[in-house]
Scaffold this active site. Structure first.
Site, short mmCIF file in Angstrom:
data_model
loop_
_atom_site.label_atom_id
_atom_site.label_comp_id
_atom_site.label_asym_id
_atom_site.label_seq_id
_atom_site.Cartn_x
_atom_site.Cartn_y
_atom_site.Cartn_z
N ILE A 1 -69.79 16.27 0.07
CA ILE A 1 -70.48 17.30 0.84
C ILE A 1 -70.96 16.66 2.04
CG2 ILE A 1 -72.23 18.87 0.47
CD1 ILE A 1 -71.96 18.65 -2.73
N PRO A 2 -70.11 16.45 2.90
CA PRO A 2 -70.90 15.70 4.08
C PRO A 2 -71.77 17.10 4.91
CG PRO A 2 -68.53 16.43 4.58
CD PRO A 2 -68.92 16.72 3.04
N HIS A 3 -72.94 16.43 5.48
CA HIS A 3 -73.85 17.53 5.79
C HIS A 3 -74.82 16.77 6.85
CE1 HIS A 3 -75.67 15.12 2.54
NE2 HIS A 3 -76.81 15.19 3.18
N CYS A 4 -75.16 17.65 7.76
CA CYS A 4 -76.45 17.05 8.53
C CYS A 4 -77.02 18.30 9.28
CB CYS A 4 -75.62 16.41 9.77
SG CYS A 4 -74.66 17.62 10.85
#
Length: 153
Positions: A65-68
């Site tokens: 779950i790549p997130h930013c």
């Protein structure tokens, strides 16, 4: 926030060719920038990479779950994709990743960011949902399975 509020059919990508984590994140950033021209693909990519440097967003069982947080982002944006083949994502369980949900949120949405991440992680903790999503053959099928799975969950 519901998955159908985060996700659009155009940002649901089935069988994205994955050669590396960086290449995959770049492809995701470019897909977002195509749909949201007010956001620059390089900025999105750099924000996602900066977050990955803090620790892998690979949560295990082939899921990441790549997130930013993204400056100038007005509402959360999600991207669901499967990869073929699975790629090394430096996950804690050392398993390659083939199912990703990328999440971009407004810069000052700390609580919403955490709440949405928790909801996505809970969804992907269900092995039945993961397997259904992995069986999708087209972008439209992946989108429909994701939306229907969350409605049933």
């Amino acid at each position: 926030m519901t998955l159908d509020a985060l996700l659009s059919p155009r940002l649901t990508l089935c069988h994205l060719a994955g050669s590396s984590k960086k290449k995959l994140l770049l492809d995701i950033a470019q897909a977002i920038a195509e749909q949201y021209p007010q956001h620059d693909a390089d900025t999105i990519f750099n924000q996602l990479i900066a977050r990955e440097r803090l620790g892998s967003t690979g949560i295990g069982d082939g899921v990441a779950i790549p997130h930013c947080r993204l400056p100038g982002c007005e509402r959360p944006i999600g991207v669901l994709c499967t990869t073929e083949p699975a790629i090394d994502f430096d996950a804690a369980d050392r398993q390659p990743v083939d199912l990703l949900f990328a999440l971009l949120v407004p810069e000052n949405s700390e609580q919403e960011h955490l709440d949405t991440l928790a909801e996505i992680a809970a969804l992907f903790s269900d092995s039945r949902i993961r397997e259904k999503l992995r069986q999708a053959r087209t972008n439209d099928e992946l989108y429909a399975l994701a939306i229907n799975s969350t409605a049933a969950a």
